[in-house]
Design an enzyme around this catalytic site. Structure first.
Site, PDB file in Angstrom:
ATOM      1  N   GLY A 190       5.138  -0.928   2.811  1.00  0.00           N
ATOM      2  CA  GLY A 190       4.325   0.226   2.479  1.00  0.00           C
ATOM      3  C   GLY A 190       5.110   1.519   2.373  1.00  0.00           C
TER       4      GLY A 190
ATOM      5  N   HIS B 235       0.808  -1.212   0.000  1.00  0.00           N
ATOM      6  CA  HIS B 235       0.000   0.000   0.000  1.00  0.00           C
ATOM      7  C   HIS B 235       0.846   1.269   0.000  1.00  0.00           C
ATOM      8  CE1 HIS B 235       0.873   0.680   4.317  1.00  0.00           C
ATOM      9  NE2 HIS B 235       0.840  -0.642   4.401  1.00  0.00           N
ATOM     10  N   ASP B 236       0.377   2.249  -0.758  1.00  0.00           N
ATOM     11  CA  ASP B 236       0.941   3.602  -0.771  1.00  0.00           C
ATOM     12  C   ASP B 236       2.345   3.678  -1.353  1.00  0.00           C
ATOM     13  OD1 ASP B 236      -1.349   4.820   0.742  1.00  0.00           O
ATOM     14  OD2 ASP B 236      -0.615   3.458   2.302  1.00  0.00           O
TER      15      ASP B 236
END
Length: 271
Positions: free
Chosen positions: A138, A120-121
């Protein structure tokens, strides 16, 4: 456009001309797919995901599924993938989170080999190669043209610089500056990524200046601020030198260092 009878494509999915969706693929969510992108078979695309033109997804790859983050509460975060990327078997690309800007982004012309993970991200630039089973935690940023070796793990919030190379089976806890070669169980710097710089057609003069800057920043005994000041004073400004200096100066986690022994660096042709 071709959609295999065994594929599942929800009504809200928007498909461009020439899209190919092979057997047992599942596209479910607020998904947009650009012209000529191909999903060979058993691909899963989920959530709020935008995919550009002429991408190629191999079997059992996925994009847009929820992140592996215990803080995630179903917020409508996104994945955005650019054009002409190759996503090999069993690659996973997870959507963003509220704490990371709600977005995972991948640029253009990247090669993600089998079993890679983009958490994520993460924000990936263009022309990046991630070799088999390279894994990103992340909030990682990878700049254009970087190469990540197979079985490498990169710590969350790390930044990987332009045209750098991380050797296989490395653990990367800190930022990797642009234009360098890093490797090791807890990675160190071992000189410039000379082959990568030549392939990118950097001029011999630019490479010479980067060598001098590397020696000052990572092989001298100067504190970082003094080393940065010395580079600014002694080495002519240019796009690559300026980017290297700015990257090191603004590093949030701190940058990797060179080992005390220079044996491997000598082997790389750096000294």
């Amino acid at each position: 456009m071709f959609i295999h009878p065994s594929a599942e494509v929800s009504p809200e999915v928007e498909l461009g001309p020439g899209v190919y969706i092979g057997p047992f693929c599942v596209l479910k969510g607020k998904i947009t797919v650009g012209t000529g992108t191909r999903f060979l078979s058993h691909v899963v695309i989920d959530g709020n995901t935008t995919i550009g033109k002429e991408n190629l997804f191999y079997p059992f790859s996925s994009a847009g599924l929820p992140p592996q983050d215990l803080k995630y509460r179903g917020e409508p975060s996104r994945v955005v993938i650019g054009d002409r990327n190759t996503i090999r078997e069993s690659v996973t690309i997870h959507r963003g989170t509220e704490g990371g800007g709600m977005l995972t982004r991948i640029g253009d012309q990247n090669l993600l080999m089998a079993n890679c993970h983009v958490a994520h991200d993460c924000h990936l630039g263009s022309r990046i190669v991630m070799a088999n089973a390279a894994n990103l935690a992340g909030h990682i940023i990878i700049e254009d043209g970087a190469i990540i070796g197979g079985l490498t793990g990169i710590h969350q919030f790390v930044r990987i610089g332009t045209l750098s190379m991380v050797g296989g089976m490395s653990g990367v806890p800190k930022d990797v500056p642009p234009y360098v070669w890093a490797s090791g169980n807890r990675a160190y710097l071992y000189g410039l990524n000379l082959e990568g710089l030549k392939r990118a057609r950097l001029s011999p003069d630019t490479i010479t200046l980067l060598k001098k800057a590397y020696q000052i920043l990572f092989r001298s005994s100067l504190p970082q601020k003094e080393a940065l000041d010395k580079v600014r004073k002694e080495i002519p400004s240019g796009p690559e030198i300026d980017h290297l200096v700015e990257f090191v100066e603004k590093s949030g986690r701190g940058v990797l260092t060179a080992p005390k022994t220079s044996s491997r660096e000598n082997h790389s042709g750096e000294n």
